[in-house]
Design a protein around this motif. Structure first.
Motif, PDB file in Angstrom:
ATOM      1  N   THR A  33       0.844  -1.200   0.000  1.00 59.15           N
ATOM      2  CA  THR A  33       0.000   0.000   0.000  1.00 59.15           C
ATOM      3  C   THR A  33       0.884   1.256   0.000  1.00 59.15           C
ATOM      4  N   SER A  92      -3.671  -1.112   9.080  1.00 57.83           N
ATOM      5  CA  SER A  92      -3.499  -0.242   7.913  1.00 57.83           C
ATOM      6  C   SER A  92      -2.301   0.697   7.995  1.00 57.83           C
ATOM      7  N   ILE A 107      -1.567   4.391   6.073  1.00 54.98           N
ATOM      8  CA  ILE A 107      -2.200   4.676   4.783  1.00 54.98           C
ATOM      9  C   ILE A 107      -3.520   5.422   4.982  1.00 54.98           C
ATOM     10  N   SER A 116      -4.003   2.854  -3.116  1.00 51.59           N
ATOM     11  CA  SER A 116      -3.792   1.837  -2.065  1.00 51.59           C
ATOM     12  C   SER A 116      -5.056   1.641  -1.245  1.00 51.59           C
ATOM     13  N   LYS A 131      -7.505  -0.414  -3.140  1.00 49.49           N
ATOM     14  CA  LYS A 131      -7.117  -1.832  -3.085  1.00 49.49           C
ATOM     15  C   LYS A 131      -7.690  -2.478  -1.811  1.00 49.49           C
ATOM     16  N   LEU A 132      -7.639  -1.761  -0.700  1.00 50.10           N
ATOM     17  CA  LEU A 132      -8.173  -2.292   0.564  1.00 50.10           C
ATOM     18  C   LEU A 132      -9.699  -2.389   0.516  1.00 50.10           C
TER      19      LEU A 132
END
Ligand SMILES: [Zn+2]
Length: 276
Positions: free
Chosen positions: A143, A163, A166, A187, A190-191
């Motif tokens: 990330t 996390s 980020i 990023s 993406k999560l």
């Protein structure tokens, strides 16, 4: 100072250096900046800042600590690495891009030394794509954006997402000059897209966000909107400082304390650079 909280099977260690009352901007006993590490099933995620390293390692005595991961190389995430290796003899893992930075010597600004301290360079090993503990399985999700080499750790069946840095808040107003806003948004996306029923964020500031997807989506939308607005104002001939004043009202107090490193103007410059 360390505050320990329990979230089911996850133990959170929220830590920060207490002011001795020598700084005019901070009353004695107050923590200026919290940073969090998490311990779950013998896996330690991040190790706090150098100023709290001894206290942190003491608070881990009697607990099962088998392995540690650094989400990224910043000094408030690797601070107890050296002591952990000395006292527990555990392996510490980090991404390929983070390894030379965790084992290297790099320049810190005076505010960084004051708030977090200078970490002892440590030898860490390469993080695999998955980590298995006795009861859980963690996917390592690259990330980048906050810095190079940043990773999040996700336990898909539990919906846990550690996390790192980020995600800090839904509407961040200040970043460091090297941060990549478009990379941060990618990023976070993406999560959001991870295949899991729920996504609980365990952030490095110590916030536990139950509806992580909603928070990440809100932050992505905010960053896109900010970038759009900033670029529109730039086309009208406004400078980054003038755009900041128009969109945020004024510079944040953090800019003065961090020699302009963590500033709203940097956020505007990052938003102008971002290809989103
Ligand atoms: Zn960081």
């Amino acid at each position: 100072m360390i505050q320990i909280s329990q979230f089911g099977e996850i133990t959170q260690f929220k830590m920060g250096r207490e002011s001795l009352g020598q700084e005019p901007w901070q009353p004695p006993g107050q923590v200026f900046y919290w940073t969090a590490a998490y311990l779950v099933d013998g896996l330690l995620i991040d190790t706090g800042c150098p100023h709290t390293a001894e206290e942190f390692v003491r608070s881990l005595e009697g607990r099962s600590v088998k392995l540690a991961v650094n989400t990224h190389y910043h000094e408030d995430h690797v601070g107890a690495n050296y002591l952990l290796q000395q006292k527990f003899g555990i392996r510490i893992l980090a991404s390929r891009e983070s390894i030379p930075l965790i084992n290297g010597v790099y320049k810190l600004y005076p505010y960084q030394e004051l708030v977090w301290g200078y970490p002892v360079p440590t030898k860490v090993e390469l993080l695999p794509e998955k980590i298995e503990t006795e009861h859980f399985r963690f996917d390592v999700v690259p990330t980048p954006g906050h810095c190079k080499g940043h990773v999040a750790l996700v336990e898909l069946t539990q919906g846990w997402c550690f996390s790192g840095d980020i995600f800090a808040s839904r509407e961040p107003k200040a970043v460091r000059p090297e941060e990549d806003v478009a990379g941060i948004a990618r990023s976070m996306q993406k999560l959001v897209e991870l295949k899991t029923d729920q996504l609980i964020l365990f952030t490095s500031l110590g916030n536990v966000v139950q509806d992580g997807r909603e928070a990440l989506r809100a932050c992505i939308a905010y960053l896109k909107d900010l970038s759009l607005k900033a670029k529109r104002l730039e086309k009208q001939g406004l400078s980054a400082g003038a755009i900041r004043d128009q969109l945020f009202g004024r510079e944040t107090v953090l800019a003065g304390l961090t020699e302009g490193q963590l500033s709203a103007e940097n956020m505007i410059r990052a938003a102008l650079r971002a290809k989103m």
